[in-house]
Motif scaffolding. Structure first.
Motif, PDB file in Angstrom:
ATOM      1  N   MET A  32       0.826  -1.208   0.000  1.00 35.72           N
ATOM      2  CA  MET A  32       0.000   0.000   0.000  1.00 35.72           C
ATOM      3  C   MET A  32       0.863   1.262   0.000  1.00 35.72           C
ATOM      4  N   LYS A  33       2.045   1.193   0.600  1.00 39.07           N
ATOM      5  CA  LYS A  33       2.933   2.353   0.610  1.00 39.07           C
ATOM      6  C   LYS A  33       3.464   2.654  -0.781  1.00 39.07           C
ATOM      7  N   GLU A  34       3.675   1.601  -1.555  1.00 36.20           N
ATOM      8  CA  GLU A  34       4.197   1.789  -2.912  1.00 36.20           C
ATOM      9  C   GLU A  34       3.195   2.473  -3.827  1.00 36.20           C
ATOM     10  N   VAL A  35       1.905   2.425  -3.486  1.00 34.56           N
ATOM     11  CA  VAL A  35       0.894   3.121  -4.285  1.00 34.56           C
ATOM     12  C   VAL A  35       0.421   4.394  -3.583  1.00 34.56           C
ATOM     13  N   GLY A  36       1.148   4.800  -2.535  1.00 39.95           N
ATOM     14  CA  GLY A  36       0.876   6.075  -1.885  1.00 39.95           C
ATOM     15  C   GLY A  36      -0.203   6.064  -0.833  1.00 39.95           C
ATOM     16  N   ILE A  37      -0.520   4.886  -0.295  1.00 39.82           N
ATOM     17  CA  ILE A  37      -1.553   4.804   0.743  1.00 39.82           C
ATOM     18  C   ILE A  37      -0.902   4.770   2.118  1.00 39.82           C
ATOM     19  N   ASP A  38      -1.299   5.688   2.971  1.00 39.36           N
ATOM     20  CA  ASP A  38      -0.807   5.734   4.346  1.00 39.36           C
ATOM     21  C   ASP A  38      -2.028   5.701   5.261  1.00 39.36           C
ATOM     22  N   ALA A  39      -2.496   4.501   5.552  1.00 46.57           N
ATOM     23  CA  ALA A  39      -3.738   4.337   6.307  1.00 46.57           C
ATOM     24  C   ALA A  39      -3.459   3.926   7.742  1.00 46.57           C
ATOM     25  N   ASP A  40      -4.283   4.401   8.645  1.00 50.95           N
ATOM     26  CA  ASP A  40      -4.216   4.005  10.048  1.00 50.95           C
ATOM     27  C   ASP A  40      -5.159   2.818  10.239  1.00 50.95           C
ATOM     28  N   ILE A  41      -4.594   1.634  10.220  1.00 52.64           N
ATOM     29  CA  ILE A  41      -5.403   0.420  10.314  1.00 52.64           C
ATOM     30  C   ILE A  41      -5.476  -0.026  11.768  1.00 52.64           C
ATOM     31  N   ILE A  42      -6.670  -0.041  12.319  1.00 53.96           N
ATOM     32  CA  ILE A  42      -6.873  -0.435  13.709  1.00 53.96           C
ATOM     33  C   ILE A  42      -7.308  -1.891  13.752  1.00 53.96           C
ATOM     34  N   GLU A  43      -6.414  -2.752  14.171  1.00 59.30           N
ATOM     35  CA  GLU A  43      -6.689  -4.187  14.190  1.00 59.30           C
ATOM     36  C   GLU A  43      -7.329  -4.562  15.525  1.00 59.30           C
ATOM     37  N   ASP A  44      -8.632  -4.401  15.596  1.00 60.42           N
ATOM     38  CA  ASP A  44      -9.344  -4.667  16.848  1.00 60.42           C
ATOM     39  C   ASP A  44     -10.283  -5.867  16.736  1.00 60.42           C
ATOM     40  N   GLY A  45     -10.006  -6.729  15.773  1.00 57.17           N
ATOM     41  CA  GLY A  45     -10.810  -7.940  15.633  1.00 57.17           C
ATOM     42  C   GLY A  45     -10.474  -8.976  16.692  1.00 57.17           C
ATOM     43  N   LYS A  46     -11.286  -9.998  16.778  1.00 53.58           N
ATOM     44  CA  LYS A  46     -11.087 -11.055  17.771  1.00 53.58           C
ATOM     45  C   LYS A  46     -10.430 -12.305  17.189  1.00 53.58           C
ATOM     46  N   THR A  47     -10.306 -12.343  15.878  1.00 51.02           N
ATOM     47  CA  THR A  47      -9.682 -13.498  15.219  1.00 51.02           C
ATOM     48  C   THR A  47      -8.728 -13.002  14.129  1.00 51.02           C
ATOM     49  N   PHE A  48      -7.901 -13.911  13.621  1.00 51.18           N
ATOM     50  CA  PHE A  48      -7.031 -13.563  12.502  1.00 51.18           C
ATOM     51  C   PHE A  48      -7.854 -13.153  11.289  1.00 51.18           C
ATOM     52  N   GLU A  49      -8.971 -13.861  11.055  1.00 52.75           N
ATOM     53  CA  GLU A  49      -9.827 -13.534   9.925  1.00 52.75           C
ATOM     54  C   GLU A  49     -10.401 -12.126  10.064  1.00 52.75           C
ATOM     55  N   ASP A  50     -10.858 -11.783  11.274  1.00 50.67           N
ATOM     56  CA  ASP A  50     -11.388 -10.436  11.515  1.00 50.67           C
ATOM     57  C   ASP A  50     -10.363  -9.374  11.132  1.00 50.67           C
ATOM     58  N   ASN A  51      -9.148  -9.536  11.619  1.00 49.91           N
ATOM     59  CA  ASN A  51      -8.122  -8.520  11.388  1.00 49.91           C
ATOM     60  C   ASN A  51      -7.686  -8.450   9.933  1.00 49.91           C
ATOM     61  N   ALA A  52      -7.627  -9.600   9.271  1.00 46.58           N
ATOM     62  CA  ALA A  52      -7.269  -9.593   7.849  1.00 46.58           C
ATOM     63  C   ALA A  52      -8.318  -8.832   7.038  1.00 46.58           C
ATOM     64  N   LEU A  53      -9.591  -9.041   7.363  1.00 44.50           N
ATOM     65  CA  LEU A  53     -10.660  -8.337   6.653  1.00 44.50           C
ATOM     66  C   LEU A  53     -10.657  -6.850   6.977  1.00 44.50           C
TER      67      LEU A  53
END
Length: 204
Positions: A32-53
């Motif tokens: 995402m950095k290579e295409v200029g995206i600087d996002a604040d991703i808050i990984e507050d899911g309860k599972t690996f699947e939640d956080n990946a999504l």
């Protein structure tokens, strides 16, 4: 789709390199950095699947409307049986939000110091999430069983690699070269499933 572009929702160069090793020949893989995206991703899911999504959903609105772009993310971690599955989804920040790989490894060794090797069983887990141009969301999981070493062994890889002894080889991830790890790792297993999904969806 004539030109396959995959944007990976990560700032972890180690993860991006592993993905590129598997997808690079047929796909244009970029972080995402290579295409200029600087996002604040808050990984507050309860599972690996939640956080990946969460990761792919967060950056999707920031990508120009492009019928040729697939968004991919990985959420992975180390689940130690003696620690009741920990550090699990908190693996990257096990020793704190600003923890280094060394900080995390040292904390894990300290937590496991009184546990003998036969009881140091664990598994590495990787969950891959995809969002396709048509809006379809898809996830899969890859797992590898092993044990936690008594000390760091090996100089390759990153993260917990020097501490994770893979069951089949009897070696830590950090003792394997890139090709060896790509053949057996939890992330490689999940990525190969994702690769098959993409090929099937687009008949390639």
């Amino acid at each position: 789709m004539d030109n396959f572009k995959i944007i990976v929702a990560t700032g972890n160069k180690g993860k991006a390199n592993e993905i590129n090793d598997l997808f690079g020949e047929k796909f244009n893989v970029m972080t995402m950095k290579e295409v200029g995206i600087d996002a604040d991703i808050i990984e507050d899911g309860k599972t690996f699947e939640d956080n990946a999504l969460i990761k792919v959903r967060t950056i999707r609105p920031l990508i120009p409307d492009d019928a040729h772009t697939i968004i991919l993310s990985d959420d992975s971690g180390l689940c130690v049986d003696a620690l009741k599955g920990g550090p699990g989804i908190f693996s990257a920040r096990y020793a704190g939000e600003e923890a280094t790989f060394e900080d995390n490894n040292n904390k894990l060794l300290k937590a496991m110091k009184d546990i003998p090797l036969p009881q140091r069983t664990a598994q590495f887990v990787s969950c891959i999430a995809l969002i396709f141009p048509d809006g379809e969301e898809w996830t899969c999981r890859g797992t590898v069983r092993g044990r936690i070493a008594l000390k760091e062994i090996g100089n390759n890889g990153f993260g917990y690699d020097p501490l994770f002894i893979e069951d089949k080889t009897g070696l830590t991830y950090a003792q394997l070269n890139i090709n060896e790890k790509d053949n057996i790792s939890h992330r490689a297993i999940a990525l190969k499933k994702a690769y098959r999904k993409i090929k099937t969806k687009y008949n390639i």
